[in-house]
Write a protein that holds these residues in place. Structure first.
Motif, PDB file in Angstrom:
ATOM      1  N   GLU A 116       0.279   3.844  -2.780  1.00  0.00           N
ATOM      2  CA  GLU A 116      -0.096   5.205  -2.536  1.00  0.00           C
ATOM      3  C   GLU A 116       0.836   6.342  -2.483  1.00  0.00           C
ATOM      4  O   GLU A 116       0.483   7.586  -2.806  1.00  0.00           O
ATOM      5  N   TYR A 164       0.360   6.938   2.823  1.00  0.00           N
ATOM      6  CA  TYR A 164      -0.835   6.129   2.522  1.00  0.00           C
ATOM      7  C   TYR A 164      -2.113   6.887   1.743  1.00  0.00           C
ATOM      8  O   TYR A 164      -2.998   6.210   1.874  1.00  0.00           O
ATOM      9  N   GLY A 165      -1.656   8.158   1.309  1.00  0.00           N
ATOM     10  CA  GLY A 165      -2.844   8.928   0.879  1.00  0.00           C
ATOM     11  C   GLY A 165      -3.978   9.272   1.598  1.00  0.00           C
ATOM     12  O   GLY A 165      -5.199   9.168   1.121  1.00  0.00           O
ATOM     13  N   GLN A 188       0.747  -1.364   0.026  1.00  0.00           N
ATOM     14  CA  GLN A 188      -0.056   0.037   0.094  1.00  0.00           C
ATOM     15  C   GLN A 188       0.792   1.333   0.056  1.00  0.00           C
ATOM     16  O   GLN A 188       0.558   2.183  -0.677  1.00  0.00           O
TER      17      GLN A 188
END
Length: 265
Positions: A132, A148-149, A128
């Motif tokens: 991201e 991680y956005g 992830q």
């Protein structure tokens, strides 16, 4: 990152993959500017993994320590039929509030926490972070330590995306450090209603005495991105292509509790 930190983080990834060497306990607060300047793809990927893996393992170690306390309270209350002390109740109340548990009775609270206070496998956390942050090259990662956005609707708490649709008001949340970014990502996975399926899958693996596997848990992330199942497929492809499962048994130097993803209560 200081020159000392970068030298320390030039560790042998192959040995870590084989399970014969620990990961150094060095946690950089921000991504080095040189990461974006690396032209060789393999070198860039290895550098990113070396930077992020210690952060993931440290965050998981802290989660596992809390989980062990939750399990101890459950044994005390259910198996040994002993009352919780005032100190126990204060600690439990704080954790219940943090994880947004709605149950009132201690036994129910502990059962709910057992589902939520647990690790995110390194294979999944790395996949992830790659997705991201674009291997740490995104504007959000460089300027806001955002791996991680994660979104925020508090104006000024993050970075406004260039491609934000008209009428939208969210920002990509910024963090004081990369470690805070990883910890808040795991907190989000562990308490947001959108990831209830992931937590159920993780609990099922625990109950079956199986390893907590990132490839399996990825199925519970259809709501992390608008692309749904395509997002899950992408994460699984990244896990396989980069052999991220090799890192699920990695451990931090100086910590005797290795194998965080292995079967436990």
């Amino acid at each position: 990152a200081s020159s000392w930190e970068l030298r320390k983080l030039d560790y042998d990834l192959a040995a870590v993959r084989r399970g014969v060497a620990p990961v150094p306990a060095v946690f950089v607060s921000e991504l080095p500017e040189t990461l974006r300047e690396i032209d060789d793809v393999a070198t860039m990927k290895q550098t990113f993994i070396r930077l992020v893996l210690p952060l993931v393992l440290e965050s998981n170690s802290r989660l596992l320590a809390k989980r062990q306390q939750v399990l101890e309270l459950q044994r005390r209350l259910i198996e040994r039929r002993l009352p919780l002390t005032q100190e126990h109740r204060a600690w439990l109340a704080e954790l219940v509030a943090d994880y947004r548990i709605e149950a009132d009775e201690p036994a129910e609270q502990i059962a709910a926490l057992r589902l939520r206070v647990d690790i995110v496998p390194p294979s999944l956390a790395l996949a992830q972070a790659v997705t991201e942050s674009g291997w740490g090259r995104s504007r959000f990662a460089v300027r806001g330590n955002a791996l991680y956005g994660q979104r925020t609707w508090s104006e000024g708490a993050g970075i406004v995306p260039h491609a934000r649709a008209e009428g939208e008001s969210y920002e990509v949340r910024a963090f004081r450090s990369l470690l805070q970014s990883v910890q808040m990502y795991m907190r989000n996975i562990n308490r947001h209603p959108a990831y209830e399926e992931l937590r159920a899958r993780r609990a099922a693996l625990r109950a079956a005495g199986a390893s907590v596997d990132g490839w399996t848990l990825a199925e519970g992330l259809t709501r992390y991105a608008e692309t749904g199942e395509e997002y899950v497929d992408m994460l699984r492809d990244i896990i396989v292509a980069n052999r991220f499962r090799d890192f699920d048994d990695a451990w931090i130097e100086g910590i005797s509790t290795a194998r965080l993803t292995q079967p436990s209560s």
